[in-house]
Each structure stands twice: as C-alpha cells, then as structure tokens.
Design a protein around this motif. Structure first.
Motif, PDB file in Angstrom:
ATOM      1  N   PRO A  17      40.754  37.964  42.463  1.00 58.99           N
ATOM      2  CA  PRO A  17      39.715  36.943  42.303  1.00 58.99           C
ATOM      3  C   PRO A  17      39.512  36.477  40.858  1.00 58.99           C
ATOM      4  CG  PRO A  17      38.721  39.066  42.748  1.00 58.99           C
ATOM      5  CD  PRO A  17      40.212  39.247  42.884  1.00 58.99           C
ATOM      6  N   VAL A  18      39.954  37.231  39.875  1.00 57.55           N
ATOM      7  CA  VAL A  18      39.741  36.828  38.490  1.00 57.55           C
ATOM      8  C   VAL A  18      40.987  36.198  37.856  1.00 57.55           C
ATOM      9  CG1 VAL A  18      37.898  38.504  38.084  1.00 57.55           C
ATOM     10  CG2 VAL A  18      40.266  39.135  37.593  1.00 57.55           C
ATOM     11  N   SER A  19      42.004  35.987  38.648  1.00 59.37           N
ATOM     12  CA  SER A  19      43.228  35.383  38.123  1.00 59.37           C
ATOM     13  C   SER A  19      42.968  33.952  37.669  1.00 59.37           C
ATOM     14  CB  SER A  19      44.312  35.374  39.200  1.00 59.37           C
ATOM     15  OG  SER A  19      45.396  34.571  38.795  1.00 59.37           O
ATOM     16  N   GLY A  20      43.483  33.618  36.523  1.00 57.56           N
ATOM     17  CA  GLY A  20      43.359  32.248  36.031  1.00 57.56           C
ATOM     18  C   GLY A  20      44.233  31.262  36.786  1.00 57.56           C
ATOM     19  N   PHE A  21      45.131  31.790  37.616  1.00 61.06           N
ATOM     20  CA  PHE A  21      46.051  30.940  38.368  1.00 61.06           C
ATOM     21  C   PHE A  21      45.771  30.936  39.868  1.00 61.06           C
ATOM     22  CE2 PHE A  21      48.303  32.077  34.507  1.00 61.06           C
ATOM     23  CZ  PHE A  21      48.736  30.831  34.079  1.00 61.06           C
ATOM     24  N   ALA A  22      44.660  31.521  40.295  1.00 57.83           N
ATOM     25  CA  ALA A  22      44.367  31.643  41.722  1.00 57.83           C
ATOM     26  C   ALA A  22      44.334  30.287  42.424  1.00 57.83           C
ATOM     27  CB  ALA A  22      43.053  32.389  41.936  1.00 57.83           C
ATOM     28  N   ALA A  23      43.652  29.325  41.848  1.00 53.50           N
ATOM     29  CA  ALA A  23      43.546  28.003  42.486  1.00 53.50           C
ATOM     30  C   ALA A  23      44.911  27.329  42.561  1.00 53.50           C
ATOM     31  CB  ALA A  23      42.557  27.123  41.731  1.00 53.50           C
ATOM     32  N   TRP A  24      45.674  27.395  41.483  1.00 51.39           N
ATOM     33  CA  TRP A  24      47.007  26.790  41.478  1.00 51.39           C
ATOM     34  C   TRP A  24      47.895  27.444  42.529  1.00 51.39           C
ATOM     35  CZ3 TRP A  24      51.990  28.317  41.130  1.00 51.39           C
ATOM     36  CH2 TRP A  24      52.936  27.320  40.918  1.00 51.39           C
ATOM     37  N   SER A  25      47.850  28.772  42.600  1.00 52.72           N
ATOM     38  CA  SER A  25      48.683  29.495  43.560  1.00 52.72           C
ATOM     39  C   SER A  25      48.289  29.193  44.995  1.00 52.72           C
ATOM     40  CB  SER A  25      48.603  31.001  43.284  1.00 52.72           C
ATOM     41  OG  SER A  25      49.193  31.287  42.025  1.00 52.72           O
ATOM     42  N   ARG A  26      46.978  29.167  45.268  1.00 52.47           N
ATOM     43  CA  ARG A  26      46.512  28.808  46.619  1.00 52.47           C
ATOM     44  C   ARG A  26      47.003  27.419  46.994  1.00 52.47           C
ATOM     45  NH1 ARG A  26      41.980  31.622  45.394  1.00 52.47           N
ATOM     46  NH2 ARG A  26      40.951  29.846  44.474  1.00 52.47           N
ATOM     47  N   ASN A  27      46.873  26.477  46.091  1.00 48.77           N
ATOM     48  CA  ASN A  27      47.301  25.113  46.348  1.00 48.77           C
ATOM     49  C   ASN A  27      48.806  25.047  46.617  1.00 48.77           C
ATOM     50  OD1 ASN A  27      46.858  22.257  46.540  1.00 48.77           O
ATOM     51  ND2 ASN A  27      47.830  22.072  44.529  1.00 48.77           N
ATOM     52  N   ALA A  28      49.590  25.795  45.869  1.00 46.50           N
ATOM     53  CA  ALA A  28      51.040  25.809  46.067  1.00 46.50           C
ATOM     54  C   ALA A  28      51.401  26.349  47.451  1.00 46.50           C
ATOM     55  CB  ALA A  28      51.711  26.646  44.981  1.00 46.50           C
ATOM     56  N   VAL A  29      50.706  27.386  47.897  1.00 52.07           N
ATOM     57  CA  VAL A  29      50.980  27.950  49.228  1.00 52.07           C
ATOM     58  C   VAL A  29      50.530  26.979  50.314  1.00 52.07           C
ATOM     59  CG1 VAL A  29      50.388  29.822  50.823  1.00 52.07           C
ATOM     60  CG2 VAL A  29      50.982  30.341  48.442  1.00 52.07           C
ATOM     61  N   VAL A  30      49.397  26.319  50.125  1.00 52.43           N
ATOM     62  CA  VAL A  30      48.928  25.319  51.100  1.00 52.43           C
ATOM     63  C   VAL A  30      49.932  24.181  51.218  1.00 52.43           C
ATOM     64  CG1 VAL A  30      47.150  23.557  51.509  1.00 52.43           C
ATOM     65  CG2 VAL A  30      46.486  25.890  50.915  1.00 52.43           C
ATOM     66  N   GLN A  31      50.445  23.713  50.101  1.00 50.15           N
ATOM     67  CA  GLN A  31      51.442  22.641  50.125  1.00 50.15           C
ATOM     68  C   GLN A  31      52.727  23.099  50.815  1.00 50.15           C
ATOM     69  OE1 GLN A  31      51.977  21.270  46.109  1.00 50.15           O
ATOM     70  NE2 GLN A  31      50.139  20.002  46.164  1.00 50.15           N
ATOM     71  N   ALA A  32      53.152  24.323  50.535  1.00 49.59           N
ATOM     72  CA  ALA A  32      54.353  24.858  51.182  1.00 49.59           C
ATOM     73  C   ALA A  32      54.143  24.987  52.689  1.00 49.59           C
ATOM     74  CB  ALA A  32      54.717  26.211  50.577  1.00 49.59           C
ATOM     75  N   ALA A  33      52.954  25.412  53.096  1.00 46.55           N
ATOM     76  CA  ALA A  33      52.651  25.557  54.526  1.00 46.55           C
ATOM     77  C   ALA A  33      52.643  24.205  55.230  1.00 46.55           C
ATOM     78  CB  ALA A  33      51.318  26.266  54.715  1.00 46.55           C
ATOM     79  N   ALA A  34      52.235  23.167  54.526  1.00 45.08           N
ATOM     80  CA  ALA A  34      52.237  21.829  55.115  1.00 45.08           C
ATOM     81  C   ALA A  34      53.663  21.339  55.367  1.00 45.08           C
ATOM     82  CB  ALA A  34      51.498  20.846  54.211  1.00 45.08           C
ATOM     83  N   ALA A  35      54.609  21.856  54.588  1.00 48.64           N
ATOM     84  CA  ALA A  35      56.004  21.438  54.726  1.00 48.64           C
ATOM     85  C   ALA A  35      56.811  22.316  55.680  1.00 48.64           C
ATOM     86  CB  ALA A  35      56.682  21.445  53.356  1.00 48.64           C
ATOM     87  N   GLY A  36      56.280  23.491  56.018  1.00 54.20           N
ATOM     88  CA  GLY A  36      57.021  24.390  56.914  1.00 54.20           C
ATOM     89  C   GLY A  36      56.487  25.807  56.854  1.00 54.20           C
ATOM     90  N   LYS A  37      57.363  26.764  57.125  1.00 61.21           N
ATOM     91  CA  LYS A  37      56.971  28.176  57.131  1.00 61.21           C
ATOM     92  C   LYS A  37      56.853  28.709  55.706  1.00 61.21           C
ATOM     93  CE  LYS A  37      60.399  29.553  59.753  1.00 61.21           C
ATOM     94  NZ  LYS A  37      61.293  30.423  60.525  1.00 61.21           N
ATOM     95  N   VAL A  38      55.900  29.620  55.517  1.00 62.88           N
ATOM     96  CA  VAL A  38      55.731  30.317  54.245  1.00 62.88           C
ATOM     97  C   VAL A  38      56.071  31.782  54.522  1.00 62.88           C
ATOM     98  CG1 VAL A  38      54.136  30.919  52.403  1.00 62.88           C
ATOM     99  CG2 VAL A  38      53.939  28.700  53.542  1.00 62.88           C
TER     100      VAL A  38
END
Length: 75
Positions: A17-38
């Motif tokens: 929860p304290v990662s400075g990259f949490a939002a970026w990483s969540r967004n990257a996984v959401v985008q990947a999921a929109a394109a197919g399997k993660v």
C-alpha cells in the motif's frame, strides 16, 4: 487473445500500500486485462514467495489481483 505476463515487481507494487508505483502498476494490469489474459508463471511466484509467511497467503494475494498461473514449457 493476448496474454500478458506480469512481473513480480508490478504485483509487489499493487500489494504494497505504500509503494510509489501502486497506481501505475494497477493501471498497467487493468490495461493488460482489457487486452486479454493476465498471467504469472512459477518464477514470478517464487520471486514473490519471500514476502509471505505461507503459500496460502501468497495465493490469496494473487487471487485478489485476478491473474492466472501459467506453466512454463521446456523448449
């Protein structure tokens, strides 16, 4: 359908929860999921294992991120 292999660092960012990259990483996984399997593989799970006391806790954390385990095949 596209499959995206997620690196352990991205998953650790999402779980921490304290990662400075949490939002970026969540967004990257959401985008990947929109394109197919993660997916993750055995190596990613092994890299993450040291952050958890038990395999069940690791499995639970991974299940909340909605990634699937894929097996690496020998060449």
């Amino acid at each position: 359908m596209t499959s995206s292999l997620v690196d352990s660092n991205v998953l650790i960012d999402i779980i921490n929860p304290v990662s400075g990259f949490a939002a970026w990483s969540r967004n990257a996984v959401v985008q990947a999921a929109a394109a197919g399997k993660v997916v993750v593989n055995q190596i990613v799970l092994a890299e993450m294992a040291s952050y958890f006391l038990t395999a069940d806790k690791l499995d639970s954390a991974i299940s909340h991120i909605a990634v699937r385990l894929t097996r690496m095949r020998a060449p």
